[in-house]
Design an enzyme around this catalytic site. Sequence first.
Site, PDB file in Angstrom:
ATOM      1  CE  LYS A  60      35.222  22.415  -0.848  1.00  0.00           C
ATOM      2  NZ  LYS A  60      36.118  21.462  -1.776  1.00  0.00           N
ATOM      3  CG  ASP A  69       3.472  -1.394   9.739  1.00  0.00           C
ATOM      4  OD1 ASP A  69       2.767  -1.751  11.169  1.00  0.00           O
ATOM      5  OD2 ASP A  69       2.581  -1.426   9.563  1.00  0.00           O
ATOM      6  NE  ARG A  86      -2.396  -2.346   3.420  1.00  0.00           N
ATOM      7  CZ  ARG A  86      -2.824  -2.179   4.142  1.00  0.00           C
ATOM      8  NH1 ARG A  86      -3.299  -2.019   5.316  1.00  0.00           N
ATOM      9  NH2 ARG A  86      -1.497  -3.432   4.926  1.00  0.00           N
TER      10      ARG A  86
HETATM   11  C1  UD1 Z   1      -1.678  -5.910  11.578  1.00  0.00           C
HETATM   12  C2  UD1 Z   1      -2.573  -6.563  12.267  1.00  0.00           C
HETATM   13  C3  UD1 Z   1      -3.537  -5.653  13.096  1.00  0.00           C
HETATM   14  C4  UD1 Z   1      -3.189  -4.701  13.289  1.00  0.00           C
HETATM   15  C5  UD1 Z   1      -2.300  -3.909  12.957  1.00  0.00           C
HETATM   16  C6  UD1 Z   1      -1.337  -2.688  13.609  1.00  0.00           C
HETATM   17  C7  UD1 Z   1      -2.198  -9.615  10.895  1.00  0.00           C
HETATM   18  C8  UD1 Z   1      -2.893 -10.150  10.418  1.00  0.00           C
HETATM   19  N1  UD1 Z   1      -2.968  -7.832  11.356  1.00  0.00           N
HETATM   20  O1  UD1 Z   1      -2.221  -5.629   9.813  1.00  0.00           O
HETATM   21  O2  UD1 Z   1      -4.635  -6.845  13.213  1.00  0.00           O
HETATM   22  O3  UD1 Z   1      -4.930  -4.020  13.774  1.00  0.00           O
HETATM   23  O4  UD1 Z   1      -1.417  -5.125  12.219  1.00  0.00           O
HETATM   24  O5  UD1 Z   1      -0.682  -1.682  12.382  1.00  0.00           O
HETATM   25  O6  UD1 Z   1      -1.308  -9.508  12.167  1.00  0.00           O
HETATM   26  N2  UD1 Z   1       4.903  -9.113   8.140  1.00  0.00           N
HETATM   27  C9  UD1 Z   1       6.163  -9.826   8.324  1.00  0.00           C
HETATM   28  N3  UD1 Z   1       5.883 -11.002   6.840  1.00  0.00           N
HETATM   29  C10 UD1 Z   1       4.197 -11.291   6.560  1.00  0.00           C
HETATM   30  C11 UD1 Z   1       3.213 -10.282   6.333  1.00  0.00           C
HETATM   31  C12 UD1 Z   1       3.845  -8.570   7.603  1.00  0.00           C
HETATM   32  O7  UD1 Z   1       6.827  -9.683   8.165  1.00  0.00           O
HETATM   33  O8  UD1 Z   1       4.426 -12.457   5.647  1.00  0.00           O
HETATM   34  C13 UD1 Z   1       5.289  -7.916   8.759  1.00  0.00           C
HETATM   35  C14 UD1 Z   1       5.252  -6.279   8.018  1.00  0.00           C
HETATM   36  O9  UD1 Z   1       6.476  -6.157   7.702  1.00  0.00           O
HETATM   37  C15 UD1 Z   1       5.027  -5.590   9.242  1.00  0.00           C
HETATM   38  C16 UD1 Z   1       3.969  -6.049  10.234  1.00  0.00           C
HETATM   39  O10 UD1 Z   1       4.627  -7.136   9.657  1.00  0.00           O
HETATM   40  O11 UD1 Z   1       5.780  -4.808   9.833  1.00  0.00           O
HETATM   41  C17 UD1 Z   1       2.348  -5.852   9.945  1.00  0.00           C
HETATM   42  O12 UD1 Z   1       1.849  -6.461   8.230  1.00  0.00           O
HETATM   43  P1  UD1 Z   1       0.972  -5.866   7.961  1.00  0.00           P
HETATM   44  O13 UD1 Z   1       0.717  -5.868   6.747  1.00  0.00           O
HETATM   45  O14 UD1 Z   1       1.341  -4.271   7.622  1.00  0.00           O
HETATM   46  O15 UD1 Z   1      -0.341  -5.547   8.634  1.00  0.00           O
HETATM   47  P2  UD1 Z   1      -1.616  -5.176   8.737  1.00  0.00           P
HETATM   48  O16 UD1 Z   1      -2.162  -5.253   7.451  1.00  0.00           O
HETATM   49  O17 UD1 Z   1      -0.931  -3.323   9.111  1.00  0.00           O
HETATM   50 MG    MG Z   2       0.331  -2.372   9.020  1.00  0.00          MG
END
Ligand code: UD1
Ligand code: MG
Length: 449
Positions: free
Chosen positions: A347, A103, A14
């Site tokens: 500089k 994140d 995104r």
């Molecule tokens: C996630 C949570 C959601 C929460 C939100 C809070 C899940 C399924 N959902 O959603 O409930 O409200 O965070 O911010 O966990 N990542 C990996 N491996 C993967 C996928 C993701 O390491 O296969 C890492 C990403 O790099 C990121 C973190 O996990 O740092 C969260 O992933 P993201 O896709 O941002 O989850 P959200 O949709 O924000």
């Molecule tokens: Mg997230």
Amino acid sequence: MLAVAILAAGKGTRMKSCLPKVLQTLGSKTLIERVLETSKELKPDQIFVIVGHQGDLVKTKLSHMSGIKFVEQSPQIGTGHAIQQLLPILSEYKGDLLVLNADVPLLRIKTIEKLVANHRTHKADVTFLTARLKKPEGYGRVFANKENQVQTITEDRDCNEKEKENNLTNAGVYCFKWKSLKQILPKLSNKNEQKELYITDTIKMLTSARHVEVSESEEVSGINNREQLALCESILQERLRSYWMKKGVTFIDKNSCTISDSCVFGTDVEIEPQTHFRGKCKIGNDCKIGPGTLIKDSVIGNNVKVTFSVIESAEVGNSVEIGPFAHLRPEAFIADKCRIGNFVEIKKSLIGEETKINHLSYIGDSKLGKKVNIGAGTITANFDGKNKNQTIIGNDSKTGANSVLIAPIELGAGVTVGAGSTLTKNVPDYSLAIGRTKQFIKPNWTKRD
Ligand code: UD1
Ligand code: MG
């Protein structure tokens, strides 16, 4: 015992960027660096960073940080799958596992400590942070009772309309009893809209799941797109400005100024509108900086005034006046009581005490003594097309307007350079040097008839 796992393997679709999301910057640091720094403050027994999408790039960016164990997740099929990668590594581990989304960068150490303490008091299988949000879109919704016991988390995209009305959201910060988590991790299923293995699905599978609601919801803002990145930047800036205002810094128009978190300010510093501090800066007491100024990776002494100017990787002493419209570039060292004026660029040069360079000059690769007066438009011609050469000017010397000093060249102490000179040879102490064509006059030139 506490181990920390930071989820950083996702692509961040995104964000619409070539960079993996966790390498986006907030203030002067990447998201992952921020989460790592907070984790380190907890002094856990071990820290794991789960990497995947452009994992090598993430590892390289973190190479300056010690005490991290990288764990590969490939393919990246969900946050639950990311944590499954720890199963072989932590097979004998008996403590708690704190899981942090990379994140969620504004999380405070005190909030995490409170979470871990609450988890241990209640001897829960998992305790995680929640927030009540006015706009909960995108976040997992948490279904809990009044005693903070949680039944389930449902991801936004898997919620029905009724479930979407629940504004208690999952912050992505969990403290698990590893012994309990490792039993159920292999049982995760991908029966959801994204066909991924969700860490959030472990909640309904554990016997005792609890949540702790944060008092300040902005602390757990997640970053999934550029809007959220901008929102977190403004929250961070507000935090930083408010911290420095409490320490004695004045902002005339605070919302127009930005500072990085590696900046240190003295007391009674006044920051005028549209002024920005980047990287690592140290600003002394009683300074007046701005309006319209950018200072990056520089040290500024006490009682310094800077107006509409740019200073980068430079050092300025005490009681110096800079600007308007001056540019101090890397390795410019300005001693006490100097005056660097309009349209002056410096500089890699050492400028001695009480020296004045007031108008329209370029000084590069130079060493100027004390009380030197550089006339308007003086240029050190430091580049011969191949090499950069040095200019040295002794104490109390003066250059006339529009002088060109062709380096390498050395002017002694007490030297005077006539205006409009182009000098190519060294000048001994106390001499006058003039290097310009003689004036030629043709009488009655315009009276031709
Ligand atoms: C996630 C949570 C959601 C929460 C939100 C809070 C899940 C399924 N959902 O959603 O409930 O409200 O965070 O911010 O966990 N990542 C990996 N491996 C993967 C996928 C993701 O390491 O296969 C890492 C990403 O790099 C990121 C973190 O996990 O740092 C969260 O992933 P993201 O896709 O941002 O989850 P959200 O949709 O924000
Ligand atoms: Mg997230």
